[in-house]
Write a protein that holds these residues in place. Structure first.
Motif, PDB file in Angstrom:
ATOM      1  N   SER A   1       0.842  -1.205   0.000  1.00 19.31           N
ATOM      2  CA  SER A   1       0.000   0.000   0.000  1.00 19.31           C
ATOM      3  C   SER A   1       0.874   1.251   0.000  1.00 19.31           C
ATOM      4  O   SER A   1       2.064   1.206   0.303  1.00 19.31           O
ATOM      5  CB  SER A   1      -0.897   0.000   1.236  1.00 19.31           C
ATOM      6  OG  SER A   1      -0.111   0.180   2.396  1.00 19.31           O
ATOM      7  N   ARG A   2       0.241   2.374  -0.332  1.00 22.23           N
ATOM      8  CA  ARG A   2       0.960   3.656  -0.330  1.00 22.23           C
ATOM      9  C   ARG A   2       1.539   3.958   1.038  1.00 22.23           C
ATOM     10  O   ARG A   2       2.670   4.410   1.157  1.00 22.23           O
ATOM     11  CB  ARG A   2       0.030   4.795  -0.734  1.00 22.23           C
ATOM     12  CG  ARG A   2      -0.305   4.830  -2.169  1.00 22.23           C
ATOM     13  CD  ARG A   2      -1.225   5.993  -2.455  1.00 22.23           C
ATOM     14  NE  ARG A   2      -1.788   5.835  -3.775  1.00 22.23           N
ATOM     15  CZ  ARG A   2      -1.927   6.817  -4.627  1.00 22.23           C
ATOM     16  NH1 ARG A   2      -1.611   8.032  -4.288  1.00 22.23           N
ATOM     17  NH2 ARG A   2      -2.429   6.598  -5.815  1.00 22.23           N
ATOM     18  N   SER A   3       0.742   3.739   2.070  1.00 19.38           N
ATOM     19  CA  SER A   3       1.223   4.062   3.421  1.00 19.38           C
ATOM     20  C   SER A   3       2.418   3.192   3.797  1.00 19.38           C
ATOM     21  O   SER A   3       3.325   3.661   4.484  1.00 19.38           O
ATOM     22  CB  SER A   3       0.095   3.926   4.439  1.00 19.38           C
ATOM     23  OG  SER A   3      -0.413   2.621   4.447  1.00 19.38           O
ATOM     24  N   THR A   4       2.446   1.954   3.325  1.00 16.59           N
ATOM     25  CA  THR A   4       3.591   1.078   3.591  1.00 16.59           C
ATOM     26  C   THR A   4       4.834   1.602   2.890  1.00 16.59           C
ATOM     27  O   THR A   4       5.914   1.676   3.485  1.00 16.59           O
ATOM     28  CB  THR A   4       3.285  -0.363   3.135  1.00 16.59           C
ATOM     29  OG1 THR A   4       2.140  -0.834   3.832  1.00 16.59           O
ATOM     30  CG2 THR A   4       4.465  -1.282   3.383  1.00 16.59           C
ATOM     31  N   VAL A   5       4.697   1.979   1.629  1.00 16.66           N
ATOM     32  CA  VAL A   5       5.839   2.499   0.869  1.00 16.66           C
ATOM     33  C   VAL A   5       6.330   3.807   1.483  1.00 16.66           C
ATOM     34  O   VAL A   5       7.533   4.029   1.595  1.00 16.66           O
ATOM     35  CB  VAL A   5       5.479   2.680  -0.624  1.00 16.66           C
ATOM     36  CG1 VAL A   5       6.637   3.292  -1.395  1.00 16.66           C
ATOM     37  CG2 VAL A   5       5.084   1.343  -1.241  1.00 16.66           C
ATOM     38  N   ILE A   6       5.408   4.655   1.910  1.00 12.55           N
ATOM     39  CA  ILE A   6       5.796   5.917   2.551  1.00 12.55           C
ATOM     40  C   ILE A   6       6.547   5.645   3.853  1.00 12.55           C
ATOM     41  O   ILE A   6       7.568   6.274   4.142  1.00 12.55           O
ATOM     42  CB  ILE A   6       4.563   6.810   2.780  1.00 12.55           C
ATOM     43  CG1 ILE A   6       4.043   7.329   1.447  1.00 12.55           C
ATOM     44  CG2 ILE A   6       4.887   7.976   3.721  1.00 12.55           C
ATOM     45  CD1 ILE A   6       2.678   7.979   1.512  1.00 12.55           C
TER      46      ILE A   6
ATOM     47  N   TYR B   1       3.747  15.544  -0.048  1.00 12.16           N
ATOM     48  CA  TYR B   1       4.183  14.500  -0.965  1.00 12.16           C
ATOM     49  C   TYR B   1       4.257  13.133  -0.296  1.00 12.16           C
ATOM     50  O   TYR B   1       4.345  12.118  -0.977  1.00 12.16           O
ATOM     51  CB  TYR B   1       5.545  14.838  -1.576  1.00 12.16           C
ATOM     52  CG  TYR B   1       5.534  16.053  -2.462  1.00 12.16           C
ATOM     53  CD1 TYR B   1       4.591  16.194  -3.473  1.00 12.16           C
ATOM     54  CD2 TYR B   1       6.466  17.067  -2.295  1.00 12.16           C
ATOM     55  CE1 TYR B   1       4.581  17.313  -4.290  1.00 12.16           C
ATOM     56  CE2 TYR B   1       6.466  18.187  -3.105  1.00 12.16           C
ATOM     57  CZ  TYR B   1       5.518  18.300  -4.104  1.00 12.16           C
ATOM     58  OH  TYR B   1       5.508  19.399  -4.907  1.00 12.16           O
ATOM     59  N   LEU B   2       4.231  13.110   1.021  1.00 17.02           N
ATOM     60  CA  LEU B   2       4.317  11.846   1.740  1.00 17.02           C
ATOM     61  C   LEU B   2       3.037  11.537   2.508  1.00 17.02           C
ATOM     62  O   LEU B   2       3.061  10.836   3.509  1.00 17.02           O
ATOM     63  CB  LEU B   2       5.515  11.861   2.704  1.00 17.02           C
ATOM     64  CG  LEU B   2       6.877  11.989   2.032  1.00 17.02           C
ATOM     65  CD1 LEU B   2       7.985  12.057   3.065  1.00 17.02           C
ATOM     66  CD2 LEU B   2       7.120  10.852   1.057  1.00 17.02           C
ATOM     67  N   SER B   3       1.914  12.061   2.039  1.00 17.37           N
ATOM     68  CA  SER B   3       0.647  11.735   2.683  1.00 17.37           C
ATOM     69  C   SER B   3       0.109  10.445   2.069  1.00 17.37           C
ATOM     70  O   SER B   3       0.304  10.187   0.884  1.00 17.37           O
ATOM     71  CB  SER B   3      -0.361  12.875   2.515  1.00 17.37           C
ATOM     72  OG  SER B   3      -0.712  13.011   1.162  1.00 17.37           O
ATOM     73  N   ALA B   4      -0.552   9.638   2.879  1.00 17.68           N
ATOM     74  CA  ALA B   4      -1.050   8.349   2.407  1.00 17.68           C
ATOM     75  C   ALA B   4      -2.212   8.505   1.442  1.00 17.68           C
ATOM     76  O   ALA B   4      -2.449   7.637   0.612  1.00 17.68           O
ATOM     77  CB  ALA B   4      -1.469   7.484   3.587  1.00 17.68           C
TER      78      ALA B   4
END
Length: 128
Positions: free
Chosen positions: A5-10, A101-104
């Motif tokens: 997921s995006r939050s994992t990559v972030i 830029y780093l928001s989920a």
């Protein structure tokens, strides 16, 4: 293969930004003992490959976020350049976080959050 997921990559990106900066510190310390103090090459032999692996992991993760988060080219360029300068990955991570830029939540090329269509609230439909 399941895509993270995006939050994992972030989260991984944030962790790698710090780890890459710390590996810079270890490598610079090792270089001091190798070239200035002329006592041991062990620090460079250990910290060098670790820093190299973290450098590559940070770069790959930054490229993934460039695509996932639809960063503008300039943000991706700053991410790449930050890995070359000692400790700059932490500064970039803070800069990117402050600009969203780093928001989920998904972002557009302008960095603004995507809007979703919502159902009207119960109060809004009662008057109609």
């Amino acid at each position: 293969m399941k895509i993270p997921s995006r939050s994992t990559v972030i989260g991984i990106f944030r962790m790698l930004a710090l780890a890459e900066a710390l590996s810079w510190a270890a490598l610079l310390t090792g270089m001091y003992f190798k070239w200035i103090a002329k006592t041991s090459e062990l620090g460079v032999e250990i910290a060098g490959p670790i820093h190299g692996a973290l450098f590559i992991a940070y770069g790959v993760t930054a490229l993934a976020l460039w695509r996932l988060q639809r960063w503008p080219f300039l943000a991706a360029l700053f991410a790449g350049l930050s890995a070359v300068l000692p400790f700059a990955t932490v500064l970039f991570e803070r800069w990117a976080g402050n600009r969203g830029y780093l928001s989920a939540a998904g972002t557009t090329a302008e960095g603004t959050a995507e809007r979703t269509i919502r159902e009207p609230a119960q109060e809004e439909t009662a008057d109609a």
